[in-house]
Enzyme design. Structure first.
Site, PDB file in Angstrom:
ATOM      1  N   GLN A 130       0.824  -1.276   0.085  1.00  0.00           N
ATOM      2  CA  GLN A 130      -0.104  -0.042  -0.039  1.00  0.00           C
ATOM      3  C   GLN A 130       0.909   1.250   0.031  1.00  0.00           C
ATOM      4  O   GLN A 130       1.819   1.466   0.952  1.00  0.00           O
ATOM      5  CB  GLN A 130      -0.984  -0.084   1.312  1.00  0.00           C
ATOM      6  N   SER A 133       1.848   6.789   2.241  1.00  0.00           N
ATOM      7  CA  SER A 133       2.786   7.835   2.808  1.00  0.00           C
ATOM      8  C   SER A 133       3.750   8.414   1.796  1.00  0.00           C
ATOM      9  O   SER A 133       4.319   7.678   1.050  1.00  0.00           O
ATOM     10  CB  SER A 133       3.367   7.425   4.202  1.00  0.00           C
ATOM     11  N   SER A 165       5.637  -0.731   3.046  1.00  0.00           N
ATOM     12  CA  SER A 165       5.923  -1.812   3.955  1.00  0.00           C
ATOM     13  C   SER A 165       5.927  -2.984   2.825  1.00  0.00           C
ATOM     14  O   SER A 165       4.926  -2.996   2.048  1.00  0.00           O
ATOM     15  CB  SER A 165       5.159  -2.274   4.945  1.00  0.00           C
ATOM     16  N   GLU A 248      -8.206  -1.484   7.548  1.00  0.00           N
ATOM     17  CA  GLU A 248      -7.128  -1.494   8.406  1.00  0.00           C
ATOM     18  C   GLU A 248      -7.556  -1.466  10.043  1.00  0.00           C
ATOM     19  O   GLU A 248      -7.081  -2.391  10.890  1.00  0.00           O
ATOM     20  CB  GLU A 248      -6.117  -0.374   8.259  1.00  0.00           C
ATOM     21  N   GLU A 375      -0.140  10.112  18.462  1.00  0.00           N
ATOM     22  CA  GLU A 375      -0.791  11.334  18.493  1.00  0.00           C
ATOM     23  C   GLU A 375      -2.172  11.702  17.438  1.00  0.00           C
ATOM     24  O   GLU A 375      -3.253  11.837  18.058  1.00  0.00           O
ATOM     25  CB  GLU A 375       0.165  12.461  18.093  1.00  0.00           C
TER      26      GLU A 375
END
Lengths: 407, 367
Positions: A130, A133, A165, A248, A375
């Protein structure tokens, strides 16, 4: 309230267990598969294991039969996951592809594409990654800059993705791309899938703190993809990406060891000034905290499963899982090494549990960042669960090409 | 897999919440001179809650401990100023666990219909509950010694007292309205729940269960209570979180609701996480209690530890979110803080229960 399986569930569990007993080794505390995700040599073993699962009828349990799945329900998937967790099996290579990419394909791809791509992925022949990012778009995924420009029936991709990944061993990837820079960020994205061996794709592995390399940088130089590989409408890429991310969060995951069992076992073995560590009051306090967290997460998962087995949408409680388990793992690793005292620096193969705690000390920081930072997850809980206001978004209504970008 | 409440239990919860929102007024007890809300106690008795999880033949109304846990969550949420925990989770539960058929016959019905109030007297000043810290003694059927603090010791009719008899620690039933009993109300951190020092001087004491089983029966009682108190704790934590959220949404600073600042959002997310962990552990305790599972002592200790942490954390961060108003007498924040610490101590503190949790895990592991 009860934890017992229905007769059908019990029968399925027995069937799963019998198959696992024949095909895998049961897990003892401290034991993991001989190769970790990111280590060379894992992929062929993971492919073999996936092929075995497919032959045994445990690949794509909830996916439709016409695409190579088993046509089963979420409960069966949960039962399988629970049972497989008790065995040492190769982990990591297929989770993203089968948990996020293929479900997205099954939602948005054409009938022909579903027939073409789902079965080989389930049989362990093709692996998916995927590509979301980017160097400038981590937590802010919608800030992706990698461009796709229309050229006849194709699109031409230029730019860079990162933290992909498994890209170095993957055959196919799903990717979100900027197709219009003149509109605000969420509106100018489109979603595609592509062949990772396409000309112009360059993959560079990222060596992580722990020494393993499961993440990659992926560079695109005039990479051509057909418009037929677009998933969802032009400009609707963000909506498709949200479907992927939803999958996910639904994936009922398991925390990688070490967890409570490992630190409990260590505390019984290590001798301190006053006897075994487990007799030390400060050690007991920490063990109790970790047990409560470990058990609490397991039980929270049961609440989610209850909703699934009733055919309801799970409540927001599962959103706490990753943040708590990732922090717990880091704390356990650090404390275990402190118990080992000077000996804790060693991570050779003679170290307790073959250096599992040391490895976790080095790899656990990534757990608090990958797949949503602590966060961002706190923001998600605050906004989606508690209903607190969204952060003020200074970029919300500004055309993407007019956003300040910093250095 | 069915790890949730039934439709009937959800209905009971909604009904209890509505009733207590209207009727529970802890501030009146905090600021008044009454030890508890007698009117509310009577109404709760009429609703039958005190008889939940006791069979009809023993004077209860049937139902299960899970139903009692549902009620407990709402009592905790509303900071109900009544001796429910003392009388039901502790006094009644001890008699149900350890009592002979005659003792059950004699006492359960009165506790279940609210005409009698029970309590459990174990502490003798500072320090954890352990045989060494119990000096009160029964000899020839007479109890002498001092128990303090005893939750609801000033208003209860009946106490179950942990006392020494020879080399054993046993449980004894004592009529607090009878001879040889002096009670002195004491000031505590939570005036919405009254406490007393009980001084016994040759008070008639009836043995509850065998002496040999005394300590085990006491621990079993505390395990049961730990689970129901964990529900009170998650009820209180949840309400403190909701109050903090409401305040943060309506309080503006720097031109925006303070709920839009990540410092507040992340803090409340942390409160939510701790509360949900406690909730899941409490649910497990409820299941273990209702089914008599072998896991009960482990589940009880885990529920207790998680519940204590969650409520105290929620109460503290509720005050922090309220800023200056949070530490005023007028705002209710302090009532949650008081109750949170009270609940975290009454059957033994967090340190003690963490130790018990690990001991239980060691035993399970050895088995």
């Amino acid at each position: 309230m009860d934890f017992s399986d229905t007769p059908e569930e019990a029968e399925y569990r027995a069937h799963v267990r019998a198959w696992l007993d024949q095909n895998a080794e049961r897990r003892e505390p401290g034991k993991t598969f001989q190769l970790k995700y990111g280590q060379d040599g894992l992929v062929p073993l993971a492919k073999d294991w996936q092929a075995k699962k497919y032959a045994g009828g445990f690949a794509g349990i909830t996916m439709p039969k016409e695409y190579g799945g088993q046509g089963g329900n979420q409960m069966q998937q949960v039962i399988y996951n629970q049972e497989e967790a008790n065995y040492v099996t190769p982990r990591g290579a297929f989770e993203i592809g089968l948990g996020m990419c293929i479900p997205t394909m099954l939602t948005y791809a054409t009938e022909e594409q579903k027939q073409r791509f789902a079965p080989p992925a389930l049989r362990g022949e093709e692996i998916w990654c995927q590509l979301f990012s980017e160097p400038v778009a981590g937590s802010d995924v919608a800030g992706s800059k990698t461009r796709a420009v229309r050229d006849g029936d194709d699109w031409i991709i230029n730019g860079q993705k990162i933290w992909t990944s498994g890209a170095h061993f993957c055959d196919w990837g799903i990717i979100v791309l900027r197709t219009d820079t003149s509109v605000p960020k969420h509106k100018g994205m489109s979603f595609f899938f592509l062949d990772m061996k396409s000309p112009g794709v360059e993959i560079r592995r990222i060596k992580q703190i722990s020494g393993t390399s499961n993440f990659n940088e992926v560079f695109f130089a005039d990479v051509r993809v057909s418009d037929s590989q677009r998933l969802g409408g032009v400009g609707e890429g963000w909506r498709v990406a949200l479907t992927t991310l939803m999958n996910e969060r639904l994936a009922v995951g398991q925390t990688p060891a070490p967890d409570f069992e490992e630190i409990f076992s260590l505390a019984r073995d290590v001798e301190l000034e006053t006897g075994p560590a487990i007799q030390d009051a400060s050690v007991r306090e920490k063990l109790a905290d970790w047990y409560v967290e470990m058990k609490g997460l397991e039980l929270t998962q049961y609440r989610t499963i209850t909703a699934l087995s009733r055919g309801e949408t799970p409540g927001p409680e599962s959103s706490i899982t990753k943040i708590i388990s990732a922090n717990k793992r880091q704390d356990i690793a650090n404390f275990a090494m402190d118990l080992m005292d000077q000996g804790g620096v060693s991570m050779d193969e003679r170290q307790t549990m073959a250096g599992m705690f040391q490895e976790a000390m080095l790899s656990s920081p990534s757990g608090r960042i990958a797949g949503g930072t602590d966060e961002i997850l706190r923001n998600i809980i605050a906004e989606r669960v508690l209903g607190l206001p969204q952060d003020i978004r200074v970029d919300k209504d500004v055309p993407f090409d007019q956003l300040p970008t910093g250095r | 897999m069915n790890f949730d409440f039934s439709d009937d239990q959800r209905m009971l919860r909604d009904q209890a919440r509505r009733f207590l929102e209207e009727n529970a007024k802890p501030r009146e007890i905090l600021e008044g001179d009454q030890p508890f809300d007698r009117g509310l106690w009577k109404k709760i008795a009429e609703l039958g809650w005190m008889g939940a999880a006791i069979s009809e033949e023993d004077g209860g109304i049937g139902l299960t401990h899970i139903d009692l846990c549902v009620i407990a969550e709402e009592l905790g949420r509303s900071l109900a100023p009544v001796p429910f925990a003392s009388s039901i989770y502790l006094g009644r539960e001890a008699i149900a666990i350890a009592g002979s058929p005659d003792q059950k016959q004699a006492h359960l019905a009165g506790l279940c219909d609210g005409s009698k109030i029970g309590c459990l007297a174990t502490a003798e000043g500072n320090g954890p509950l352990m045989p060494k810290n119990i000096r009160a003694e029964v000899s020839g059927g007479k109890l002498s010694g001092t128990k303090t603090p005893v939750a609801d010791g000033d208003i209860a009719d009946l106490a179950v007292v942990a006392a020494r008899s020879g080399s054993d620690i046993g449980l004894f039933l004592v009529d607090l309205t009878g001879p040889g009993v002096a009670r002195q109300p004491i000031e505590t951190i939570d005036p919405t729940r009254s406490h007393a020092t009980l001084t016994f001087d040759g008070a008639p004491a009836e043995q509850l269960g065998t002496l040999a089983d005394g300590w085990r029966n006491l621990e079993a009682t505390l395990d049961h209570a730990a689970i129901m108190l964990a529900f009170e704790q998650i009820g209180g934590a949840q309400k403190a979180l909701e109050d903090a959220k409401d305040y943060a949404l309506n309080r503006y600073a720097f031109g925006r609701p303070i709920a839009s600042f990540q410092a507040i959002k992340h803090k409340l997310a942390d409160v939510y996480m701790k509360t949900e962990l406690a909730r899941s552990n409490a649910y497990y305790g409820a299941w273990a209690l209702a089914t008599g599972a072998a896991e009960l002592p482990v589940a009880a200790a885990a529920a207790r530890v998680a519940g204590s942490k969650a409520f105290i954390f929620a109460a503290e961060e509720n005050i922090q979110t309220h800023g200056g108003m949070g530490f005023t007498w007028e705002f209710d924040c302090h009532m949650y803080l008081r109750r949170a610490k009270h609940l975290a101590l009454i059957i033994g503190g967090e340190r003690k229960w963490k130790d018990r949790l690990v001991s239980q895990l060691e035993q399970r592991n050895a088995a």
